[in-house]
Write a protein that holds these residues in place. Structure first.
Motif, short mmCIF file in Angstrom:
data_model
loop_
_atom_site.label_atom_id
_atom_site.label_comp_id
_atom_site.label_asym_id
_atom_site.label_seq_id
_atom_site.Cartn_x
_atom_site.Cartn_y
_atom_site.Cartn_z
N THR A 422 0.86 -1.33 -0.11
CA THR A 422 0.02 -0.06 0.27
C THR A 422 0.78 1.14 -0.05
OG1 THR A 422 -1.76 -1.18 1.37
CG2 THR A 422 -1.71 1.26 1.33
N PRO A 423 0.88 2.18 -0.95
CA PRO A 423 1.46 3.29 -0.98
C PRO A 423 1.35 4.23 0.31
CG PRO A 423 0.48 2.91 -2.96
CD PRO A 423 -0.10 1.78 -2.10
N SER A 424 2.32 4.69 0.65
CA SER A 424 2.31 5.70 1.92
C SER A 424 3.23 7.07 1.99
CB SER A 424 2.60 4.79 3.27
OG SER A 424 4.19 4.13 3.14
N ASP A 425 3.88 7.12 0.81
CA ASP A 425 4.95 8.06 1.09
C ASP A 425 4.21 9.50 1.12
OD1 ASP A 425 7.15 6.65 0.35
OD2 ASP A 425 7.31 6.96 -1.58
N GLY A 426 4.47 10.25 1.99
CA GLY A 426 3.76 11.58 2.31
C GLY A 426 2.50 11.47 2.82
N ASP A 427 2.06 10.31 3.33
CA ASP A 427 0.76 10.02 4.09
C ASP A 427 1.12 9.72 5.55
OD1 ASP A 427 -1.57 9.23 5.27
OD2 ASP A 427 -2.34 8.56 3.42
N VAL A 428 1.26 10.52 6.56
CA VAL A 428 1.43 10.14 7.89
C VAL A 428 0.78 9.26 8.55
CG1 VAL A 428 2.07 11.30 10.06
CG2 VAL A 428 2.27 12.61 8.24
N LEU A 429 -0.47 9.16 8.26
CA LEU A 429 -1.42 8.17 9.01
C LEU A 429 -1.06 6.82 8.10
CD1 LEU A 429 -4.86 9.91 9.35
CD2 LEU A 429 -3.03 9.63 11.20
N ALA A 430 -0.94 6.74 6.85
CA ALA A 430 -0.83 5.28 6.32
C ALA A 430 0.57 5.01 6.72
CB ALA A 430 -0.70 5.62 4.67
N GLN A 431 1.65 5.74 6.87
CA GLN A 431 2.64 5.26 7.14
C GLN A 431 2.88 4.75 8.81
OE1 GLN A 431 5.29 8.71 7.16
NE2 GLN A 431 5.56 8.62 4.74
N GLN A 432 1.99 5.39 9.50
CA GLN A 432 1.85 4.62 11.09
C GLN A 432 1.24 3.29 10.95
OE1 GLN A 432 2.43 6.16 14.43
NE2 GLN A 432 2.33 3.91 14.51
N LYS A 433 0.38 3.21 9.76
CA LYS A 433 -0.45 1.77 9.75
C LYS A 433 0.72 0.68 9.21
CE LYS A 433 -5.23 3.13 8.91
NZ LYS A 433 -6.31 3.18 7.97
N GLN A 434 1.68 1.23 8.45
CA GLN A 434 2.59 0.43 7.96
C GLN A 434 3.62 0.05 9.17
OE1 GLN A 434 4.53 2.11 4.64
NE2 GLN A 434 3.18 1.19 3.21
N ARG A 435 3.80 0.88 9.96
CA ARG A 435 4.90 0.82 11.08
C ARG A 435 4.21 -0.16 12.29
NH1 ARG A 435 5.96 6.14 10.89
NH2 ARG A 435 4.48 7.02 12.31
N ASP A 436 2.92 -0.27 12.29
CA ASP A 436 2.40 -0.90 13.19
C ASP A 436 2.30 -2.57 12.46
OD1 ASP A 436 1.54 1.01 14.88
OD2 ASP A 436 -0.48 1.03 14.24
N ALA A 437 1.97 -2.66 11.24
CA ALA A 437 1.91 -4.00 10.67
C ALA A 437 3.49 -4.44 10.64
CB ALA A 437 1.63 -3.75 9.14
N ILE A 438 4.51 -3.69 10.41
CA ILE A 438 5.81 -4.19 10.54
C ILE A 438 6.10 -4.57 12.06
CG2 ILE A 438 8.29 -3.22 10.16
CD1 ILE A 438 7.36 -1.59 7.88
N ASN A 439 5.97 -3.71 13.00
CA ASN A 439 6.37 -4.14 14.24
C ASN A 439 5.59 -5.38 14.78
OD1 ASN A 439 8.05 -1.67 14.51
ND2 ASN A 439 6.38 -0.52 15.45
N SER A 440 4.30 -5.50 14.48
CA SER A 440 3.43 -6.47 14.88
C SER A 440 4.03 -7.92 14.02
CB SER A 440 2.07 -6.32 14.20
OG SER A 440 1.18 -7.69 14.63
#
Length: 525
Positions: A422-440
């Protein structure tokens, strides 16, 4: 006393035949090497030999069972070793995706590689043995352990039964492990969520975000966090917050740092709350320093465990095209008390009337709920199911609940792959979701690898037990053979002496019979 000719002939003939039979029998014992040829030869010894032979047959069956177990466990160990390597590679990719400056293109490349790993693990878990049986399905050896759902999730179709075989009179060993026990039991570290419930009217989305949380201690989470949820975190400034439990009690003192944080320093912006760590992320780069406190103040997040989700699928035999498009819990208590842990089957008896059964549905199943639909949804067992399309009599839908307490490695890899694609460059909220997915994913893959290592350790222990039992059974078999030989085999020295004596007796009886048979009163006249 008179002895008639007939009586004399009969007596001497019987004695001759007895001696002849003894010679023949002894000779057969010497030629065959077997002393007890019939039970009449030695009734007690014959009974003992029968017991020993039965024990030998059992030992032979135990040997067959142990060979089967060794072959099965060796195959499983090989597959699990390959799966573990794949999980290690997936973990490395997850770390790569979460570190440094990574663009959408980089994440997409990683997602594609994860897709290959996902397919590999999926195929390995559905491996078959040399007999064509699925290795990790438990007793349902003709059913593939995992199937992929339309939404990209995976469902385990086997059971939790290990296939056991006896390897001695007192020891039984499992020759298989189920994928459910190895993979589906991995603790899910990402089963909490943080939802923004209040923000200042002037605030920009993404100014403040809180991660979905990672469980650091399952016992503390189960005992304390679950009892006090939902929690609220209210930000008072860009450096301070307050935490309240579900009853509105201020529990900020339980959190390290007592509600004070520094978003600019690594490790100083986490909310460690009752076994769960939530990360605070502030995006203040475009906000003047004097206005940062006001920009953050007033943001309120709700922290709680993820609600149960549902996976619904239609049976292939349905005549209609109706689908379940959504499932939500309306009454948590009723849901917890009545929804079957194994899942439910919704069966329509008409286009609106339905019956619900616990899985699996059999000819003897009894309905646990029934009713009539109004509109395109039905509510039963505390859950509302939304449908699209007209139903038909005979349609069946299978619904499984997921409490998120555990998560299979397949689902972990799939979710990470989808998040990174899912693209997230420049989208703070999308980046947070990606970080959550990565950490989990990092935590879950670690737990999944631990489960594989535990299974491999168990396999090694059973293989060692097989080797030990093999040595013991071999020793017992040798002792049995020795006892059988001592009881049933011919003692050549003794038999040779007996044969010589019996031959002498036979010759004597022959001579006596000939001499005496020639005697007659006419010889005296």
């Amino acid at each position: 006393m008179r002895i008639s000719t007939a009586q004399f002939f009969e007596t001497t003939s019987s004695k001759y035949q007895s001696n002849y039979s003894s010679v023949i029998k002894t000779q057969e014992q010497i030629d065959s090497g077997v002393r007890i040829q019939t039970a009449a030869d030695d009734p007690v010894g014959a009974g003992r030999l029968l017991q020993l032979q039965q024990q030998q047959d059992m030992l032979a069956q135990y040997t067959t069972n142990m060979n089967s177990i060794k072959s099965s466990l060796a195959n499983q160990e090989s597959v699990l070793d390959t799966i573990n390597n794949a999980l290690q590679k997936a973990s490395e990719l997850a770390l790569q995706a979460g570190g440094g400056v990574v663009s959408d293109a980089d994440r997409l490349s990683i997602a594609n590689e994860l897709g290959n790993i996902e397919e590999q693990v999926f195929s390995l878990l559905n491996s078959k043995d040399a007999s064509g049986n699925y290795m990790f399905s438990g007793s349902k050896t003709d059913t593939p352990p995992y199937t992929r759902n339309n939404d990209g999730t995976y469902t385990y179709q086997g059971d939790d039964t290990q296939l056991n075989l006896k390897v001695s009179d007192t020891l039984t060993l499992a020759g298989s492990d189920t994928a459910k026990s190895i993979f589906d039991g991995a603790i899910n570290t990402g089963r909490t969520q943080a939802e923004l419930t209040t923000k200042p009217a002037t605030a920009v989305d993404g100014t403040v975000s809180v991660s979905g949380g990672l469980i650091t201690s399952s016992p503390v989470f189960n005992k304390d966090f679950s009892q006090g949820q939902p929690y609220q975190v209210e930000f008072l400034s860009s450096t301070q917050y307050v935490v309240r439990d579900g009853s509105g009690n201020d529990i900020t003192s339980e959190v390290p740092g007592n509600g004070v944080f520094d978003a600019t320093k690594e490790g100083a912006h986490s909310i460690s709350l009752r076994g769960v760590d939530f990360d605070i992320n502030l995006n203040l780069k475009d906000i003047a320093a004097a206005d940062q406190d006001d920009a953050v103040k007033g943001h309120i997040f709700t922290l709680e465990a993820k609600p149960d989700s549902f996976n619904a699928s239609r049976s292939p035999g349905n005549t209609s095209t109706a689908q379940i498009t959504g499932s939500t819990v309306d009454d948590a208590k009723v849901y917890g008390d009545s929804f079957p842990a194994s899942g439910a089957v919704i069966k329509f008896t008409s286009d609106t009337e339905y019956e619900i059964y616990a899985q699996p549905l059999t000819a003897n199943s009894k309905s646990i709920a029934n009713g009539t639909m109004t509109g395109d949804s039905l509510t039963a067992m505390g859950v509302t199911f939304d449908f699209t399309g007209a139903r038909a009599a005979g349609d069946q839908f299978v619904v499984s609940a997921n409490n998120h307490q555990s998560q299979s490695a397949l689902d972990t890899i799939s979710q990470l792959r989808q998040a990174l694609a899912t693209p997230s460059d420049g989208d703070v909220l999308a980046q947070q979701k990606q970080r959550d997915a990565i950490n989990s994913a990092i935590g879950n893959l670690k737990n999944a690898s631990a489960g594989v290592d535990t299974a491999r350790g168990s396999i090694g222990a059973r293989l060692k037990a097989v080797d030990t039992q093999t040595a013991e059974n071999d020793s017992m078999a040798m002792a049995n053979k020795s006892t059988i030989a001592a009881i049933g085999n011919t003692d050549m020295a003794t038999a040779s002496i007996d044969l010589a004596f019996q031959k002498a007796m036979l010759e004597a009886s022959q001579l006596a019979f000939v001499k005496i048979s020639q005697l007659s009163l006419f010889n005296k006249i």
